[in-house]
Design an enzyme around this catalytic site. Structure first.
Site, PDB file in Angstrom:
ATOM      1  N   GLY A 215       0.824  -1.201   0.000  1.00 38.58           N
ATOM      2  CA  GLY A 215       0.000   0.000   0.000  1.00 38.58           C
ATOM      3  C   GLY A 215       0.858   1.251   0.000  1.00 38.58           C
TER       4      GLY A 215
ATOM      5  N   SER B 237       1.513   3.385  -3.378  1.00 41.57           N
ATOM      6  CA  SER B 237       1.054   4.396  -4.338  1.00 41.57           C
ATOM      7  C   SER B 237      -0.343   4.900  -4.016  1.00 41.57           C
ATOM      8  CB  SER B 237       1.049   3.803  -5.753  1.00 41.57           C
ATOM      9  OG  SER B 237       2.343   3.497  -6.145  1.00 41.57           O
TER      10      SER B 237
ATOM     11  N   GLU C 281      14.147  -4.501  -4.113  1.00 40.21           N
ATOM     12  CA  GLU C 281      13.243  -4.726  -5.229  1.00 40.21           C
ATOM     13  C   GLU C 281      13.961  -4.489  -6.553  1.00 40.21           C
ATOM     14  OE1 GLU C 281       9.739  -2.311  -5.016  1.00 40.21           O
ATOM     15  OE2 GLU C 281       8.724  -3.402  -6.597  1.00 40.21           O
TER      16      GLU C 281
END
Lengths: 384, 326
Positions: free
Chosen positions: A129, A131, A246
């Site tokens: 959660g 963007s 990431e």
């Protein structure tokens, strides 16, 4: 400077390969892309198998329940699983690659004990959660508010592009806890249970026709203060710690897959006669060279991470820029090989071509990545 | 797996950079442009003494006994400094042509198409050829790469009897040994890789030049590097150079012919396109003779035609790709 693997690394690869050879034929039939509960069960089932075999959380630190594998071993794991056609990390992506490592690095002992084992065992799914409608690449502009009320935060706002939200148990939620602070400060990182009252999830349909992600509306959702990872208003730093993960290894399996796809494309072109077209043939040859280099760049970045103590560096932005564009080139070339056949949604190439369009947008657009490279690597001045 | 330069390799690269900064800095570069003296014999000998050409010769034969990865790091520095001369051919000739290893001989090669040969006027020998042929000078786009067109292999020092026709291609005559097909393809692959390393150095250097200029030059009240349009040009330059770098280093380690072709392809593109973008970042200044940018671009054009062109590399890679797809 070499590309040979140590004896230990070769052993690791051989054992993994042998295990994959046994485990993969026992897998259940893959559910259809729109069957979300089915996909969740399938992805978690694979995670459980990895857990039982000792491959879960390979790259996590040992004190977080992981195996403390070296970056090179993690690279080998991603390479071999993709090569063998093992399931993609799928619904476990956020838990394994993002929320998990964040909690492992920044969480308290209680928080680690509560949330990490279920991720590794394949019991719980996380979604991201981050963007918001007005805070995509400019993530620090997020506005979802969390107001302290006793032992709870009361959260109100909305999130968007939330992958796997429909089947998630937990959400790693970035909220604004101090609206008066400069925009990079005043943000906190919360673990929000997805079944809390006030959470509404609405699937979004992508241009590929699927519902990969969702909008999420938060209406006075109560999240215990105990679910905050890191200090209040320190969420931006906490997030940056893990965003680099990431960008570091997220695409290893995909580069392997793209190289295999190129091979299939060459065979297809040979079979349908398009290979005789020197322009197309040379285009595929160039892509083969590019993806070969991208694989080497992956090995380079992993070696660099190993040298610097395991933290993936900013080189991830360089890689993502090159890779996301090459991937789109690859599927454009695929369309040329297929000709009008590329217009059929029954062709897997077509769906992949559509999904490749997200790569220059997701996880920071190419334009934002170029700013990062220009400012943080090249040292150019910040500006407009 | 440690796909990173070792301490020794970093030291070697730093040492060569230091030597070239001292002996072939910007003033020397501009002096060769002004005087047209592209091969400085004294510098050539110094390079020889520093082991530039004998780097890969076994120590027993008077060489340094290092490998292709080290050679690639050294050539990267030469590319960065825009050092002129037939560096690759002379390096390949070490141990084959007398004087090449020590830098007392200048050796060129038939590594360009269309019968063109670089540095023919300066050369004492041509790699793999029995003598130095005569040729007619051609006005060269690159002021630091003089060109001659050769129509026959007649030795310019002999009485003029032709000993063959020149097809000008690198594998047409680049090797005079008995096992010529093996020798030729090996020269060609190594030549392509070392040329790719020169391109890489140039590509990295033009990123630095662009970034420096973008940080200094002000327009609209701020350094132009603060504008995204300029930032993005610079970022893409770095991406190209870094992808080329790993391709070149990996090819030096594996020596796989397809990987070498890929490295040449990507390094050529990085050098040419980075020089173009660097010129763009420099604006009107970039279009002047006094800015060094055009020297990088023109040399990159020359090197892109040497040893292995983009078309050849792409065809080789395509063939390899099809072979891998079983």
């Amino acid at each position: 400077m070499d590309l040979t693997y140590t004896e230990e690394e070769q052993d690791f690869r051989a054992r993994l390969r042998a295990w994959l050879g046994k485990a993969l034929p026992e897998l259940p039939v893959k559910p259809s892309p729109d069957d979300w509960p089915g996909r969740r069960a399938y992805d978690l089932g694979w995670q459980r198998r990895l857990y039982d075999a000792g491959y879960a959380g390979l790259h996590w630190p040992v004190d977080a329940g992981g195996r403390g594998a070296t970056p090179t071993q993690h690279l080998i794991f991603l390479e071999e699983t993709e090569r063998a056609g093992a399931p993609y990390v799928g619904a476990n992506f956020v838990g394994l690659l993002h929320a998990g490592p964040t909690i492992a690095a920044e969480g308290s002992a209680e928080q680690r004990a509560r949330w990490l084992p279920p991720v590794l065992r394949g019991d719980e799914v996380w979604c991201q959660g981050f963007s918001e409608p007005d805070a995509g690449s400019d993530l620090a502009s997020l506005r979802t508010r969390a107001v302290r009320d006793g032992d709870d935060y009361v959260v109100t706002g909305s999130k968007i592009w939330t992958s796997h939200a429909e089947v998630a148990d937990w959400c790693e939620l970035l909220v604004r806890t101090d609206p008066a602070a400069p925009k990079h400060r005043g943000i906190s990182w919360l673990a929000m249970p997805m079944d809390a009252p006030g959470v509404t999830v609405r699937p979004l349909r992508t241009l590929a026709g699927s519902t990969e992600f969702a909008e999420m509306f938060l209406d006075e959702v109560r999240v215990p203060v105990a679910n905050r990872v890191g200090a209040e208003n320190d969420g931006w730093r906490v997030t940056m710690v893990t965003l680099s993960f990431e960008r570091g290894t997220a695409f290893v399996g995909e580069v392997v897959a793209c190289r295999r796809t190129l091979g299939e494309l060459a065979r297809t072109a040979k079979a349908n006669g398009r290979w005789d077209d020197p322009v197309l043939r040379r285009r595929l040859g160039r892509l083969y060279g590019e993806f070969g280099a991208l694989w080497r760049l992956t090995q380079w970045n992993v070696s660099e991470a190993e040298r610097s103590g395991g933290v993936p560096g900013i080189g991830g932005s360089v890689f993502k820029l090159a890779y996301s564009h090459a991937r789109q080139e690859l599927y454009d070339a695929a369309a040329e090989v297929l000709g009008a056949g590329s217009l059929s949604l029954d062709e897997e190439w077509t769906l992949d071509r559509l999904s490749s369009l997200s790569y220059t947008i997701a996880a920071g657009t190419s334009q934002i990545q170029q700013n990062i490279v220009a400012e943080r690597i090249l040292g150019l001045p910040k500006g407009r | 797996m440690h796909f990173q330069p070792t301490e020794e390799q970093r030291d070697l690269r730093a040492g060569v950079r230091e030597l070239l900064a001292r002996r072939y800095g910007r003033e020397a570069l501009r002096a060769s442009v002004d005087t047209g003296v592209t091969v400085d014999r004294a510098l050539w000998r110094e390079l020889g003494e520093a082991g530039f050409f004998a780097l890969r010769l076994p120590e027993a034969e008077g060489g340094v006994g290092l490998g292709l990865p080290e050679a690639v790091l050294v050539f990267e520095e030469a590319g960065r400094a825009l050092l002129p001369g037939p560096l690759v051919a002379t390096h390949l000739a070490a141990g084959v042509v007398p004087g090449a290893a020590a830098g007392t001989a200048v050796v060129t090669a038939f590594d360009l198409g269309d019968g063109l040969v670089a540095y023919l006027g300066e050369a004492d020998a041509v790699l793999g050829a029995p003598g130095v042929p005569a040729g007619s000078p051609v006005r060269s786009a690159d002021p630091l790469t003089p060109l001659h067109r050769v129509t026959s292999y007649a030795d310019r020092s002999a009485d003029g009897s032709a000993d063959g026709s020149a097809d000008g291609s690198a594998d047409g005559s680049a090797d005079g040994s008995a096992d010529s097909s093996i020798g030729r393809s090996s020269y060609r692959s190594q030549g392509a890789l070392l040329t790719a390393a020169l391109q890489l150095g140039s590509a990295l250097r033009t990123v630095e030049l662009a970034v420096r200029y973008a940080g200094e030059r002000e327009q609209f009240g701020q350094p132009i590097g603060a504008f995204q349009a300029v930032k993005h040009l610079c970022a893409q330059m770095l991406v190209r150079a870094e992808v080329a770098r790993t391709a070149v280093y990996a090819a030096a380690v594996t020596q796989d012919p397809a990987e070498v072709a890929g490295a040449k392809l990507l390094a050529d593109a990085a050098a040419v396109r980075n020089a173009r973008d660097c010129l763009q970042v420099h604006g009107g200044m970039g279009f002047t003779w006094e800015a060094d940018v055009h020297l990088h671009l023109k040399r990159a054009w020359v090197r892109a035609e040497q040893w292995r062109t983009a078309a050849e590399a792409e065809e080789l890679l395509a063939e390899e790709l099809l072979g891998s797809a079983v």
